[in-house]
Scaffold this motif. Sequence first.
Motif, mmCIF file in Angstrom:
data_model
loop_
_atom_site.group_PDB
_atom_site.id
_atom_site.type_symbol
_atom_site.label_atom_id
_atom_site.label_comp_id
_atom_site.label_asym_id
_atom_site.label_seq_id
_atom_site.Cartn_x
_atom_site.Cartn_y
_atom_site.Cartn_z
ATOM 1 N N GLY A 197 -6.654 -2.232 23.924
ATOM 2 C CA GLY A 197 -7.737 -1.243 23.863
ATOM 3 C C GLY A 197 -7.464 -0.133 22.879
ATOM 4 N N PHE A 198 -7.253 -0.499 21.627
ATOM 5 C CA PHE A 198 -6.848 0.458 20.589
ATOM 6 C C PHE A 198 -7.869 1.595 20.441
ATOM 7 N N ASP A 199 -7.396 2.807 20.621
ATOM 8 C CA ASP A 199 -8.205 4.037 20.508
ATOM 9 C C ASP A 199 -9.297 4.141 21.576
ATOM 10 N N GLY A 245 -8.562 13.182 16.492
ATOM 11 C CA GLY A 245 -9.061 12.102 15.637
ATOM 12 C C GLY A 245 -9.439 10.854 16.407
ATOM 13 N N HIS A 246 -8.974 10.740 17.643
ATOM 14 C CA HIS A 246 -9.325 9.604 18.504
ATOM 15 C C HIS A 246 -9.370 10.121 19.943
ATOM 16 N N PRO A 247 -10.221 9.535 20.786
ATOM 17 C CA PRO A 247 -10.457 10.153 22.103
ATOM 18 C C PRO A 247 -9.530 9.693 23.224
ATOM 19 N N ASP A 248 -8.764 8.614 23.023
ATOM 20 C CA ASP A 248 -8.118 7.946 24.169
ATOM 21 C C ASP A 248 -7.113 8.817 24.924
ATOM 22 N N ASN A 249 -6.215 9.522 24.207
ATOM 23 C CA ASN A 249 -5.225 10.350 24.910
ATOM 24 C C ASN A 249 -5.883 11.534 25.615
ATOM 25 N N VAL A 250 -6.726 12.258 24.882
ATOM 26 C CA VAL A 250 -7.285 13.481 25.477
ATOM 27 C C VAL A 250 -8.219 13.160 26.641
ATOM 28 N N ALA A 291 2.742 5.589 12.402
ATOM 29 C CA ALA A 291 2.434 4.337 13.112
ATOM 30 C C ALA A 291 1.041 3.823 12.749
ATOM 31 N N ARG A 292 0.156 4.684 12.288
ATOM 32 C CA ARG A 292 -1.171 4.225 11.842
ATOM 33 C C ARG A 292 -1.110 3.736 10.393
ATOM 34 N N SER A 293 -0.131 4.246 9.636
ATOM 35 C CA SER A 293 -0.067 3.880 8.207
ATOM 36 C C SER A 293 0.338 2.419 8.001
ATOM 37 N N TYR A 311 2.054 -5.126 14.110
ATOM 38 C CA TYR A 311 2.458 -4.355 12.925
ATOM 39 C C TYR A 311 3.450 -3.268 13.315
ATOM 40 N N ARG A 312 3.191 -2.612 14.450
ATOM 41 C CA ARG A 312 4.027 -1.483 14.865
ATOM 42 C C ARG A 312 5.373 -1.933 15.432
ATOM 43 N N ALA A 313 5.449 -3.162 15.910
ATOM 44 C CA ALA A 313 6.705 -3.657 16.504
ATOM 45 C C ALA A 313 7.857 -3.515 15.518
ATOM 46 N N SER A 332 3.383 2.262 24.300
ATOM 47 C CA SER A 332 2.622 3.405 24.809
ATOM 48 C C SER A 332 2.038 4.154 23.614
ATOM 49 N N GLY A 333 0.724 4.162 23.502
ATOM 50 C CA GLY A 333 0.090 4.808 22.354
ATOM 51 C C GLY A 333 0.597 4.197 21.064
ATOM 52 N N ALA A 334 1.001 5.089 20.145
ATOM 53 C CA ALA A 334 1.510 4.622 18.853
ATOM 54 C C ALA A 334 3.009 4.331 18.908
ATOM 55 N N GLY A 335 3.636 4.450 20.092
ATOM 56 C CA GLY A 335 5.063 4.243 20.247
ATOM 57 C C GLY A 335 5.826 5.519 19.897
HETATM 58 N N1 HSE Z 1 -4.736 5.218 19.866
HETATM 59 C C1 HSE Z 1 -3.789 5.983 19.117
HETATM 60 C C2 HSE Z 1 -3.007 5.057 18.215
HETATM 61 C C3 HSE Z 1 -2.869 6.668 20.084
HETATM 62 O O1 HSE Z 1 -2.600 4.008 18.690
HETATM 63 O O2 HSE Z 1 -2.811 5.379 17.032
HETATM 64 C C4 HSE Z 1 -1.760 7.444 19.418
HETATM 65 O O3 HSE Z 1 -1.932 8.784 19.437
#
Ligand code: HSE
Length: 324
Positions: free
Chosen positions: A22-24, A138-143, A194-196, A241-243, A267-270
């Motif tokens: 469930g990204f973002d 920039g994204h709603p999931d955490n807040v 982690a997004r880059s 990608y993030r692994a 968890s999130g972006a790690g």
């Molecule tokens: N959904 C966001 C991400 C959470 O994965 O980049 C990280 O703040």
Amino acid sequence: MTEIYLSATAKIPASTTNLGPGFDVLGIGLSLYSRVILEEKASGTKIICLGEDSEKIPATPDNIAYQAVMKIFDHFNYQPPGLQLTIDNGIPAIRGLGGSGTAILGGLLTANSICHQRFGIESLSCSEILSFATEFEGHPDNVAASLLGGVVVSAMEHSNKDNLPSVMSIKLLPPSDLRLIVAIPDFTLTTQKARSVLPDSVNFSDAVFNIGRSSLLVAALVTDNLDLLATAMQDQLHQPYRAKLIPGFNEVFEAAMSAGALSVSLSGAGPTMIAYARSSSNTKKISERMTYAFKNNGLNCQTQILSVDINGTKVDSPSRKSIL
Ligand code: HSE
């Protein structure tokens, strides 16, 4: 003349987001908290950072909680004569547990409370706070997860009449015996980094894969079908990608599963990894195996066994101090 100085305190839960597919979009409030205390003063500005990783949090106007406070004071066209902002942090910083979201909410909500107390004006609604908070993040999931608690599903539209994002969020309650074992390795990873590493576009089949898993995951959580989590938390959009940024990602994943976890996600972006289990399972064994697997990859980590915070952020306005 008697001047009344007001204060407000917010207690904000950490969050884990994405939950695999469930990204973002998906987030869960966690039983791990920070507190933000905002006090009006006669003069000056003081920012105090205490607690976990406080040395990583700037006590300057760059502080994100301070910026959130100023956003609300600007919105209500109010400038107190002075202020003291205290961030009592309980959440490891820059590890994928929504720490910046808690600071943003703490700043927004305490300033909102002070404006409400001072002018008797209508407080900003939950959905307005969510718009301001999402603009910062920039994204709603955490807040959304930290604000509401529980399992939160969010969708964002890019602008409404105030040029703020418009966020629709629904809170759901997962089974009360769900436990979240967080393994927090001893290095920071910014969301920006982690997004880059994510691609600009994804395959149609990967998108379909994630839509199916993400929908199944929400259904499994609200119908207490936790045995489906292993499939429902699979992801093709960001974790592969993030692994590569997290030494031992696959080993930690396998270690938790072989110790009896229902599922594991970043968890999130790690870099924190999070395993899911029922309270009746051997959560201690899962946390020990995750620690061992990180250690095998040269990383110390701290673990915590958490439950879901179902209350979200609480704001208190404990004192009205009169100063002559
Ligand atoms: N959904 C966001 C991400 C959470 O994965 O980049 C990280 O703040």
